[in-house]
Motif scaffolding. Structure first.
Motif, PDB file in Angstrom:
ATOM      1  N   MET A   1      39.031  30.031  40.636  1.00  0.00           N
ATOM      2  CA  MET A   1      37.386  30.032  40.186  1.00  0.00           C
ATOM      3  C   MET A   1      37.071  28.691  40.422  1.00  0.00           C
ATOM      4  N   VAL A   2      37.467  27.606  40.243  1.00  0.00           N
ATOM      5  CA  VAL A   2      37.344  26.020  40.574  1.00  0.00           C
ATOM      6  C   VAL A   2      36.872  26.101  42.181  1.00  0.00           C
ATOM      7  N   LEU A   3      37.856  26.364  42.762  1.00  0.00           N
ATOM      8  CA  LEU A   3      38.125  26.365  44.357  1.00  0.00           C
ATOM      9  C   LEU A   3      36.874  27.318  44.759  1.00  0.00           C
ATOM     10  N   LEU A   4      36.763  28.391  44.205  1.00  0.00           N
ATOM     11  CA  LEU A   4      35.550  29.055  44.807  1.00  0.00           C
ATOM     12  C   LEU A   4      34.266  28.868  44.574  1.00  0.00           C
ATOM     13  N   ALA A   5      34.160  28.351  43.341  1.00  0.00           N
ATOM     14  CA  ALA A   5      32.566  27.620  43.138  1.00  0.00           C
ATOM     15  C   ALA A   5      32.312  26.429  44.188  1.00  0.00           C
TER      16      ALA A   5
ATOM     17  N   ALA B   1      32.621  39.603  50.428  1.00  0.00           N
ATOM     18  CA  ALA B   1      33.603  40.445  49.836  1.00  0.00           C
ATOM     19  C   ALA B   1      34.816  39.720  49.149  1.00  0.00           C
ATOM     20  N   VAL B   2      35.211  38.683  49.754  1.00  0.00           N
ATOM     21  CA  VAL B   2      36.466  37.842  49.235  1.00  0.00           C
ATOM     22  C   VAL B   2      36.008  37.257  47.955  1.00  0.00           C
ATOM     23  N   ALA B   3      34.632  36.686  47.841  1.00  0.00           N
ATOM     24  CA  ALA B   3      34.100  36.187  46.696  1.00  0.00           C
ATOM     25  C   ALA B   3      34.078  37.240  45.535  1.00  0.00           C
ATOM     26  N   CYS B   4      33.866  38.402  45.920  1.00  0.00           N
ATOM     27  CA  CYS B   4      33.527  39.516  44.788  1.00  0.00           C
ATOM     28  C   CYS B   4      34.975  39.966  44.300  1.00  0.00           C
ATOM     29  N   GLY B   5      35.881  39.893  45.262  1.00  0.00           N
ATOM     30  CA  GLY B   5      37.348  40.416  44.750  1.00  0.00           C
ATOM     31  C   GLY B   5      37.946  39.199  43.890  1.00  0.00           C
ATOM     32  N   LEU B   6      37.724  38.116  44.249  1.00  0.00           N
ATOM     33  CA  LEU B   6      38.490  37.009  43.375  1.00  0.00           C
ATOM     34  C   LEU B   6      37.811  36.735  42.129  1.00  0.00           C
TER      35      LEU B   6
ATOM     36  N   THR C   1      31.478  47.126  52.754  1.00  0.00           N
ATOM     37  CA  THR C   1      32.192  46.262  52.710  1.00  0.00           C
ATOM     38  C   THR C   1      32.369  45.299  51.660  1.00  0.00           C
ATOM     39  N   VAL C   2      31.161  44.811  51.125  1.00  0.00           N
ATOM     40  CA  VAL C   2      31.388  43.856  49.926  1.00  0.00           C
ATOM     41  C   VAL C   2      32.070  44.631  48.652  1.00  0.00           C
ATOM     42  N   MET C   3      31.618  45.835  48.566  1.00  0.00           N
ATOM     43  CA  MET C   3      32.359  46.743  47.509  1.00  0.00           C
ATOM     44  C   MET C   3      33.852  46.673  47.703  1.00  0.00           C
ATOM     45  N   SER C   4      34.467  47.009  49.134  1.00  0.00           N
ATOM     46  CA  SER C   4      35.538  47.038  49.411  1.00  0.00           C
ATOM     47  C   SER C   4      36.396  45.814  48.845  1.00  0.00           C
ATOM     48  N   GLY C   5      35.884  44.654  49.136  1.00  0.00           N
ATOM     49  CA  GLY C   5      36.435  43.398  48.687  1.00  0.00           C
ATOM     50  C   GLY C   5      36.411  43.518  47.324  1.00  0.00           C
ATOM     51  N   LEU C   6      35.384  43.841  46.537  1.00  0.00           N
ATOM     52  CA  LEU C   6      35.425  43.973  44.893  1.00  0.00           C
ATOM     53  C   LEU C   6      36.367  45.001  44.592  1.00  0.00           C
ATOM     54  N   LEU C   7      36.776  46.113  44.921  1.00  0.00           N
ATOM     55  CA  LEU C   7      37.684  47.085  44.465  1.00  0.00           C
ATOM     56  C   LEU C   7      39.098  46.608  44.793  1.00  0.00           C
ATOM     57  N   ILE C   8      39.253  46.076  45.961  1.00  0.00           N
ATOM     58  CA  ILE C   8      40.426  45.467  46.324  1.00  0.00           C
ATOM     59  C   ILE C   8      40.808  44.153  45.450  1.00  0.00           C
ATOM     60  N   GLY C   9      39.958  43.493  45.022  1.00  0.00           N
ATOM     61  CA  GLY C   9      40.130  42.580  43.999  1.00  0.00           C
ATOM     62  C   GLY C   9      40.449  43.141  42.692  1.00  0.00           C
ATOM     63  N   VAL C  10      39.876  44.165  42.156  1.00  0.00           N
ATOM     64  CA  VAL C  10      40.379  44.949  41.132  1.00  0.00           C
ATOM     65  C   VAL C  10      41.693  45.377  40.889  1.00  0.00           C
ATOM     66  N   LEU C  11      41.986  45.796  42.268  1.00  0.00           N
ATOM     67  CA  LEU C  11      43.551  46.532  42.156  1.00  0.00           C
ATOM     68  C   LEU C  11      44.477  45.542  42.348  1.00  0.00           C
ATOM     69  N   LEU C  12      44.398  44.437  43.300  1.00  0.00           N
ATOM     70  CA  LEU C  12      45.254  43.409  43.381  1.00  0.00           C
ATOM     71  C   LEU C  12      45.376  42.406  42.175  1.00  0.00           C
ATOM     72  N   ALA C  13      44.286  42.352  41.611  1.00  0.00           N
ATOM     73  CA  ALA C  13      44.296  41.686  40.165  1.00  0.00           C
ATOM     74  C   ALA C  13      45.576  42.197  39.360  1.00  0.00           C
TER      75      ALA C  13
ATOM     76  N   ILE D   1      25.254  31.662  40.577  1.00  0.00           N
ATOM     77  CA  ILE D   1      26.534  32.217  40.977  1.00  0.00           C
ATOM     78  C   ILE D   1      27.456  31.003  40.670  1.00  0.00           C
ATOM     79  N   VAL D   2      27.135  29.882  41.075  1.00  0.00           N
ATOM     80  CA  VAL D   2      28.065  28.557  41.119  1.00  0.00           C
ATOM     81  C   VAL D   2      28.139  28.355  39.457  1.00  0.00           C
ATOM     82  N   THR D   3      27.030  28.197  38.953  1.00  0.00           N
ATOM     83  CA  THR D   3      26.800  28.047  37.220  1.00  0.00           C
ATOM     84  C   THR D   3      27.998  29.166  36.683  1.00  0.00           C
ATOM     85  N   MET D   4      27.801  30.362  37.037  1.00  0.00           N
ATOM     86  CA  MET D   4      28.570  31.468  36.300  1.00  0.00           C
ATOM     87  C   MET D   4      30.135  31.060  36.513  1.00  0.00           C
ATOM     88  N   LEU D   5      30.539  30.529  37.787  1.00  0.00           N
ATOM     89  CA  LEU D   5      31.872  30.437  38.174  1.00  0.00           C
ATOM     90  C   LEU D   5      32.531  29.230  37.290  1.00  0.00           C
ATOM     91  N   VAL D   6      31.736  28.316  37.017  1.00  0.00           N
ATOM     92  CA  VAL D   6      32.087  27.114  36.115  1.00  0.00           C
ATOM     93  C   VAL D   6      32.421  27.865  34.683  1.00  0.00           C
TER      94      VAL D   6
END
Length: 418
Positions: free
Chosen positions: A197-201, A40-45, A161-173, A102-107
């Motif tokens: 993004m580097v940290l998340l990768a 969920a956090v990864a989706c949001g960030l 739950t994962v989508m909740s993280g995603l939408l919270i990421g959209v809003l807090l962005a 996922i890691v490749t796309m974060l880079v």
């Protein structure tokens, strides 16, 4: 799609899908509550990269001395780029290890964000915005991964739950972007995003479980099979329409909110526009509840409820949009309705074919973000043509169209069952 490809698709699905229960027996122990929270956090960030631009459009317009319509194209391009990335990249999630993808796309998105921060002209900024959209596809690799790891009876809750993280990421962005831009300038937003993004990768590289490919089809066959899935899955077609029109209305509002808040009677800057993201979190927190509800009742019913809530939000924007409290109430309903629509649509999509979840998600989300880019364009056009009432008119028309399709399909389903 040729007969040979159809045969290959059928053999691949029979060989690798076996039964959904067997897949879940293998994967279920990996899905701890801690992992669900990480996803969920990864989706949001990661999804936040797509929305940092909206509260700072007015600031960018002032720096480059361009009109509202000219700077508004940045939001449209990022969403069009996202739709293209979904189309070309997400099907690979059925063919390759999703952790590595996922890691490749974060880079890749890190490089695009740095280009945004450095862009010296609006043209280069527009190109970078498009590339950010193309490479911000990690959330749509994560959501099917979460659905695959979940047991069937808990899939709605996990996706919610994962989508909740995603939408919270959209809003807090929007909140983070507005506040940072007000104090450090809009370019600082993209430098900070690149660092995240580097940290998340690094985190996901070591904490995500490896998953096994669901298909041995070639990339060309994967792309060709998309059309076959569209033709063979009426539920997929229906949910794609609801998702596209609902998100179009949602995007029309958020793409123009910063312009509204800078005009009478408000006269607020990007910081206040961003703070509206905090208001929307109230609606986003309902995602887990909606996911559980979708596990227990027909999710098509919650789609209809979501569309009605979205319609009500634009009615409030129209009637009470001259008051700050009116905008606040409308935003809460807007995000609640958007979440109900999205979670319920995805619950239906992920129940269709376990061996093709990434491709099903591709089709749905491409439609969704084409709708979003179209809504951003119509929202800025409506603002230029008739101000705030133009934006509200766009949202109301889009949602009335979605509800008309919903009612028509309901009647067809009832007639077919007689």
């Amino acid at each position: 799609m040729c007969r040979r490809d159809v045969r290959e698709l059928g053999k691949s699905n029979m060989l690798l899908a076996s039964t959904e229960e067997e897949i879940n027996k293998v994967n279920a122990p990996q899905l701890s509550q801690r992992l669900v929270l990480l996803l969920a956090v990864a989706c949001g960030l990661s999804v936040a990269n797509l929305y940092y631009v909206q509260p700072v459009l007015a600031d960018i317009g002032r720096e480059f001395a361009v009109s509202v319509n000219q700077v508004g194209v940045l939001a449209t391009l990022s969403q069009l780029g996202y739709a293209l990335g979904l189309l070309l990249i997400i099907p690979l999630g059925d063919r390759y290890n999703r952790r590595a993808l996922i890691v490749t796309m974060l880079v890749a998105v890190t490089v695009a964000l740095i280009a945004m921060a450095l862009a010296p002209t609006l043209v280069l900024l527009s190109i970078a915005s498009f590339i950010v959209g193309v490479t911000t596809v990690v959330p749509q690799l994560i959501v099917p991964l979460a659905a695959s790891l979940a047991r069937p009876q808990e899939r709605g809750r996990v996706v919610g739950t994962v989508m909740s993280g995603l939408l919270i990421g959209v809003l807090l962005a929007r909140t983070a972007s507005g506040v940072l831009s007000a104090h450090l300038g809009w370019r600082a937003v993209y430098w900070i995003a690149a660092g995240l993004m580097v940290l998340l990768a690094l985190v996901l590289r070591f904490l995500l479980p490896p998953d096994r490919p669901q298909s041995d089809m070639s990339y060309t066959q994967l792309l060709r099979s998309l059309w076959s899935l569209v033709k063979s899955e009426p539920v997929l077609r229906e949910t794609s329409v609801y998702g596209a029109l609902g998100f179009a209305a949602f995007s029309a509002f958020w793409a123009t909110l910063s312009f509204r808040l800078q005009t009478p009677p408000f006269h607020y800057g990007s910081e206040v526009a961003g703070l509206f993201g905090l208001v929307g979190v109230v609606g986003a927190l309902a995602a887990s509840f909606i996911g559980r509800l979708a596990d227990k009742v027909n999710p098509r019913k919650t789609i209809g409820i979501g569309l009605l809530i979205l319609l009500a939000s634009f009615g409030i924007f129209w009637l009470m949009g001259q008051y700050l409290w009116g905008l606040i109430i409308g935003v809460i309903l807007l995000d609640l309705g958007a979440q109900a629509n999205q979670i319920s649509n995805q619950a239906r999509v992920y129940s269709l074919n376990p061996a093709a979840r990434s491709r099903l998600n591709t089709i749905y989300m491409v439609s969704y973000f084409i709708g979003g880019s179209f809504g951003s364009f119509l929202g800025t056009y409506g603002w230029g043509f008739a101000g705030w009432f133009g934006v509200c008119g766009v949202g109301l028309l889009l949602l009335l169209l979605a509800l008309a399709v919903y009612v028509l399909n309901s009647r067809r389903t009832q007639a077919a069952s007689r």
